[in-house]
Write a protein that holds these residues in place. Structure first.
Motif, PDB file in Angstrom:
ATOM      1  N   PRO A 112       0.804  -1.231   0.000  1.00 26.85           N
ATOM      2  CA  PRO A 112       0.000   0.000   0.000  1.00 26.85           C
ATOM      3  C   PRO A 112       0.834   1.277   0.000  1.00 26.85           C
ATOM      4  CG  PRO A 112      -0.833  -1.581   1.598  1.00 26.85           C
ATOM      5  CD  PRO A 112       0.475  -2.122   1.119  1.00 26.85           C
ATOM      6  N   LYS A 113       2.039   1.243   0.565  1.00 25.71           N
ATOM      7  CA  LYS A 113       2.856   2.444   0.626  1.00 25.71           C
ATOM      8  C   LYS A 113       3.433   2.826  -0.732  1.00 25.71           C
ATOM      9  CE  LYS A 113       4.263   1.975   5.473  1.00 25.71           C
ATOM     10  NZ  LYS A 113       5.406   1.892   6.408  1.00 25.71           N
ATOM     11  N   ARG A 114       3.274   1.967  -1.718  1.00 27.54           N
ATOM     12  CA  ARG A 114       3.837   2.236  -3.041  1.00 27.54           C
ATOM     13  C   ARG A 114       2.764   2.573  -4.064  1.00 27.54           C
ATOM     14  NH1 ARG A 114       7.227   3.154  -0.183  1.00 27.54           N
ATOM     15  NH2 ARG A 114       9.220   2.093   0.115  1.00 27.54           N
ATOM     16  N   THR A 115       1.540   2.810  -3.616  1.00 19.42           N
ATOM     17  CA  THR A 115       0.464   3.274  -4.495  1.00 19.42           C
ATOM     18  C   THR A 115      -0.045   4.600  -3.957  1.00 19.42           C
ATOM     19  OG1 THR A 115      -0.196   1.011  -5.077  1.00 19.42           O
ATOM     20  CG2 THR A 115      -1.793   2.755  -5.470  1.00 19.42           C
ATOM     21  N   LEU A 116       0.055   5.637  -4.757  1.00 15.84           N
ATOM     22  CA  LEU A 116      -0.366   6.975  -4.341  1.00 15.84           C
ATOM     23  C   LEU A 116      -1.867   7.129  -4.556  1.00 15.84           C
ATOM     24  CD1 LEU A 116       0.363   9.856  -3.423  1.00 15.84           C
ATOM     25  CD2 LEU A 116       0.800  10.411  -5.824  1.00 15.84           C
ATOM     26  N   VAL A 117      -2.582   7.534  -3.514  1.00 16.40           N
ATOM     27  CA  VAL A 117      -4.028   7.741  -3.582  1.00 16.40           C
ATOM     28  C   VAL A 117      -4.318   9.230  -3.434  1.00 16.40           C
ATOM     29  CG1 VAL A 117      -6.261   7.194  -2.564  1.00 16.40           C
ATOM     30  CG2 VAL A 117      -4.477   5.446  -2.656  1.00 16.40           C
ATOM     31  N   LEU A 118      -5.065   9.760  -4.395  1.00  8.22           N
ATOM     32  CA  LEU A 118      -5.416  11.175  -4.406  1.00  8.22           C
ATOM     33  C   LEU A 118      -6.929  11.335  -4.429  1.00  8.22           C
ATOM     34  CD1 LEU A 118      -2.970  12.222  -7.272  1.00  8.22           C
ATOM     35  CD2 LEU A 118      -2.505  12.344  -4.818  1.00  8.22           C
ATOM     36  N   VAL A 119      -7.410  12.430  -3.894  1.00 10.05           N
ATOM     37  CA  VAL A 119      -8.815  12.810  -3.983  1.00 10.05           C
ATOM     38  C   VAL A 119      -8.862  14.193  -4.629  1.00 10.05           C
ATOM     39  CG1 VAL A 119     -10.927  13.327  -2.727  1.00 10.05           C
ATOM     40  CG2 VAL A 119      -9.473  11.444  -1.981  1.00 10.05           C
ATOM     41  N   ASN A 120      -9.512  14.268  -5.790  1.00 11.24           N
ATOM     42  CA  ASN A 120      -9.527  15.508  -6.576  1.00 11.24           C
ATOM     43  C   ASN A 120      -8.118  16.019  -6.838  1.00 11.24           C
ATOM     44  OD1 ASN A 120     -12.324  15.569  -6.790  1.00 11.24           O
ATOM     45  ND2 ASN A 120     -12.575  16.814  -4.949  1.00 11.24           N
ATOM     46  N   GLY A 121      -7.198  15.072  -7.077  1.00 16.79           N
ATOM     47  CA  GLY A 121      -5.832  15.447  -7.411  1.00 16.79           C
ATOM     48  C   GLY A 121      -4.957  15.817  -6.249  1.00 16.79           C
ATOM     49  N   LYS A 122      -5.448  15.678  -5.020  1.00 21.17           N
ATOM     50  CA  LYS A 122      -4.670  16.045  -3.838  1.00 21.17           C
ATOM     51  C   LYS A 122      -4.549  14.840  -2.910  1.00 21.17           C
ATOM     52  CE  LYS A 122      -4.389  20.369  -5.122  1.00 21.17           C
ATOM     53  NZ  LYS A 122      -5.146  20.235  -6.375  1.00 21.17           N
ATOM     54  N   ARG A 123      -3.490  14.830  -2.141  1.00 17.19           N
ATOM     55  CA  ARG A 123      -3.253  13.720  -1.220  1.00 17.19           C
ATOM     56  C   ARG A 123      -4.312  13.683  -0.118  1.00 17.19           C
ATOM     57  NH1 ARG A 123       2.180  11.649  -1.559  1.00 17.19           N
ATOM     58  NH2 ARG A 123       3.326  12.772  -3.171  1.00 17.19           N
ATOM     59  N   GLN A 133      -0.099   1.636   7.695  1.00 21.33           N
ATOM     60  CA  GLN A 133      -0.353   3.037   7.396  1.00 21.33           C
ATOM     61  C   GLN A 133      -0.661   3.198   5.922  1.00 21.33           C
ATOM     62  OE1 GLN A 133       2.750   5.766   8.510  1.00 21.33           O
ATOM     63  NE2 GLN A 133       2.021   7.325   7.118  1.00 21.33           N
ATOM     64  N   GLY A 134      -1.610   4.049   5.606  1.00 22.93           N
ATOM     65  CA  GLY A 134      -1.957   4.342   4.226  1.00 22.93           C
ATOM     66  C   GLY A 134      -3.283   5.061   4.169  1.00 22.93           C
ATOM     67  N   VAL A 135      -3.704   5.401   2.961  1.00 28.19           N
ATOM     68  CA  VAL A 135      -5.003   6.035   2.778  1.00 28.19           C
ATOM     69  C   VAL A 135      -6.078   4.959   2.873  1.00 28.19           C
ATOM     70  CG1 VAL A 135      -6.479   7.288   1.179  1.00 28.19           C
ATOM     71  CG2 VAL A 135      -4.053   7.873   1.363  1.00 28.19           C
ATOM     72  N   ASP A 136      -6.915   5.054   3.885  1.00 31.39           N
ATOM     73  CA  ASP A 136      -7.993   4.095   4.080  1.00 31.39           C
ATOM     74  C   ASP A 136      -9.111   4.401   3.085  1.00 31.39           C
ATOM     75  OD1 ASP A 136      -9.887   2.321   4.950  1.00 31.39           O
ATOM     76  OD2 ASP A 136      -9.972   3.066   7.007  1.00 31.39           O
ATOM     77  N   TYR A 159       6.263  11.722  -8.742  1.00 34.09           N
ATOM     78  CA  TYR A 159       5.540  11.876  -7.480  1.00 34.09           C
ATOM     79  C   TYR A 159       6.273  11.311  -6.270  1.00 34.09           C
ATOM     80  CZ  TYR A 159       2.024  12.427 -11.072  1.00 34.09           C
ATOM     81  OH  TYR A 159       1.344  12.818 -12.189  1.00 34.09           O
ATOM     82  N   GLY A 160       7.396  10.613  -6.479  1.00 37.87           N
ATOM     83  CA  GLY A 160       8.115  10.075  -5.345  1.00 37.87           C
ATOM     84  C   GLY A 160       7.896   8.587  -5.167  1.00 37.87           C
ATOM     85  N   ALA A 161       8.508   8.035  -4.094  1.00 32.05           N
ATOM     86  CA  ALA A 161       8.528   6.592  -3.885  1.00 32.05           C
ATOM     87  C   ALA A 161       7.150   6.009  -3.614  1.00 32.05           C
ATOM     88  CB  ALA A 161       9.470   6.253  -2.727  1.00 32.05           C
ATOM     89  N   ASP A 162       6.211   6.826  -3.124  1.00 36.63           N
ATOM     90  CA  ASP A 162       4.890   6.280  -2.839  1.00 36.63           C
ATOM     91  C   ASP A 162       4.061   6.090  -4.094  1.00 36.63           C
ATOM     92  OD1 ASP A 162       4.722   8.974  -3.223  1.00 36.63           O
ATOM     93  OD2 ASP A 162       3.390   9.378  -1.541  1.00 36.63           O
ATOM     94  N   ALA A 163       4.615   6.355  -5.269  1.00 32.17           N
ATOM     95  CA  ALA A 163       3.900   6.138  -6.533  1.00 32.17           C
ATOM     96  C   ALA A 163       4.620   5.129  -7.417  1.00 32.17           C
ATOM     97  CB  ALA A 163       3.726   7.456  -7.275  1.00 32.17           C
TER      98      ALA A 163
END
Length: 463
Positions: A112-123, A133-136, A159-163
């Motif tokens: 989960p730490k390697r997939t970036l989750v955004l809402v309306n383009g924002k973290r 830990q992660g976006v629930d 976007y960094g390591a989380d993507a």
């Protein structure tokens, strides 16, 4: 503080997927060989626009609102699980020991730490539960989703390591006019796992701006593992030597016994084991309440004020077998675990007895969590020219939860009851003479003395 919006050039394949979000079959994916002119697709707003970023075509999956409605899914997790590129390593309600009932997304089994989750383009604000830990995904209401964009290529250079695994961008609905109310119930083929959902959306929009208000409540009943023959472990692959009656080993002779009626330790052990696949929940139970507000106001043709507030309360519950205790279940304080001393008056053999017992007297271990998550974002945006736009804003959010575990034994007090530690004043009657033999080896007073509820608070903030 968020900076200027970030634009990524994805090419004709990506644009075709965007254009088809509401018209093509569900989960349509762009063909790698598609050709055409490159266009700009905003998939995140966390970095300054860089036209020098590669214009190579990137695989993009877009799931539209109509497709989501047709599947009758009530959570974002269920939506994403229909896509083959999502792995199985993220914690979710299908895993009986998932951390705190959270649902994390996991592209390509990279975690989960390697997939970036955004809402309306924002973290989105992360949730921290029991070491995970992660976006629930429970914090993103399915009823308000306009579309889900999944960038299936690794995007870590931007976007960094989380993507590394990819990017999931959830676009929420706006420009809604009127009131929408929806609901549904369901159950598994076996007659359990009842689910229920009700949601309401209200919105108003005009040339001057828009506002959308949404509320959603849904629940999912648990499934007991023993109710599924394929999961109840009748073949014995996960049996335990810690049995409800207690298994006792005379450390002097090596003879083994089983606890019997009346607290006796005379019945020879006949190879009994405890089936671990009966008591636990195979699927956790959860309840979610979400309240959300999104709005925009056009001050003029080049200036827009925007804001959004998202709130979710999630309660989850899980059940595991009663706690095992004994000589192999050691701790830092008790490196030899729990044994019955030779001095215990109800030890008939005069030697230390190794013990392995499942504490059914205390009941199943029950986990229940109560987590509140909110995120508030406000800002300004506008256009400077046809090629330049700008955005400035501020985001704050927090995820705070309390995690409870019921029917946990206090090992030090068990040591007192069996006689390994002197009983303090106020200890219940029989302290020092308990031998844990049989399925009813403790009195109500002794159970109350030993059993406690563990709880832990955790807070994760984002500014």
């Amino acid at each position: 503080m968020n900076g200027f919006t970030k634009t990524m050039l994805l090419g004709a394949t990506a644009m075709g997927a965007f254009a088809a979000a509401f018209t093509t079959p569900a989960f349509a994916q762009g063909a790698p060989g598609a050709t055409g002119s490159d266009d700009k697709v905003v998939v995140t707003g966390s970095r300054i626009r860089r036209p020098s970023d590669a214009t190579a075509k990137a695989p993009l999956t877009v799931i539209g609102a109509k497709q989501i409605e047709q599947t009758r899914t009530v959570t974002l997790e269920q939506i994403l699980n229909k896509l083959p590129e999502f792995g199985s390593q993220g914690a979710n309600d299908q895993n009986s020991i998932a951390p705190g009932g959270a649902s994390f997304t996991d592209l390509r089994n990279l975690g989960p730490k390697r997939t970036l989750v955004l809402v309306n383009g924002k973290r989105m604000t992360s949730t921290f539960v029991l070491g995970a830990q992660g976006v629930d995904l429970n914090n993103i209401p399915a009823s308000m989703i306009d579309r889900v964009e999944v960038l299936r290529d690794g995007a870590s250079p931007i976007y960094g390591a989380d993507a590394i695994g990819g990017v999931v961008n959830v676009i929420l609905r706006k420009n809604l006019n009127g009131l929408e109310i929806d609901g549904g119930v369901g159950m598994a083929d076996d007659g359990d796992r009842q689910t229920y959902d009700i949601s309401a959306l209200w919105g108003a929009s005009s040339e001057n701006g828009s506002i959308t208000i949404g509320a959603q409540y849904n629940g999912e009943d648990p499934v007991i593992q023993g109710d599924r023959p394929w999961a109840s472990d009748e073949n014995g692959s996960t049996f335990s030597s810690a049995i409800p009656e207690g298994r006792f080993t005379d450390t002097g002779t090596g003879n083994r016994y089983t606890g019997g009626p009346g607290g006796t330790i005379v019945t020879p052990y006949a190879g009994q084991f405890f089936n671990l696949g009966k008591e636990p929940y195979l699927v956790q139970g959860r309840e979610r309440l979400s309240l959300n507000v999104l709005g925009e106001y056009n001050v003029n043709s080049n200036l827009v004020v925007f804001g959004e507030a998202l709130y979710t309360n999630r309660k989850s519950r899980q059940r595991l077998n009663p706690m095992p205790v004994g000589d192999i279940y050691n701790t830092a304080k008790w490196p030899n675990g729990l044994t019955i001393p030779a001095t215990n008056p109800n030890n008939p053999y005069g030697n230390v007895l190794g013990v392995r017992k499942r504490m059914f007297e205390l009941g199943d271990r029950k986990y229940h969590d109560d987590i509140d998550t909110y995120q508030v974002r406000v800002g300004l945006k506008g256009d400077l020219s046809e090629k330049w736009d700008w955005e400035i804003g501020a985001t704050t959010g927090e995820s705070s939860g309390t995690y409870f575990t019921d029917n946990v034994p206090i090992l030090t007090r068990l040591q007192q009851l069996v006689g390994n530690v002197a009983c303090p004043p106020g200890a219940p009657a029989g302290c020092g003479s308990v031998n844990l033999a049989g399925t009813n080896s403790l009195t109500p007073a002794q159970i109350a003395y030993v059993k406690y509820q563990a709880n832990r608070d955790a807070t994760y903030g984002q500014d």
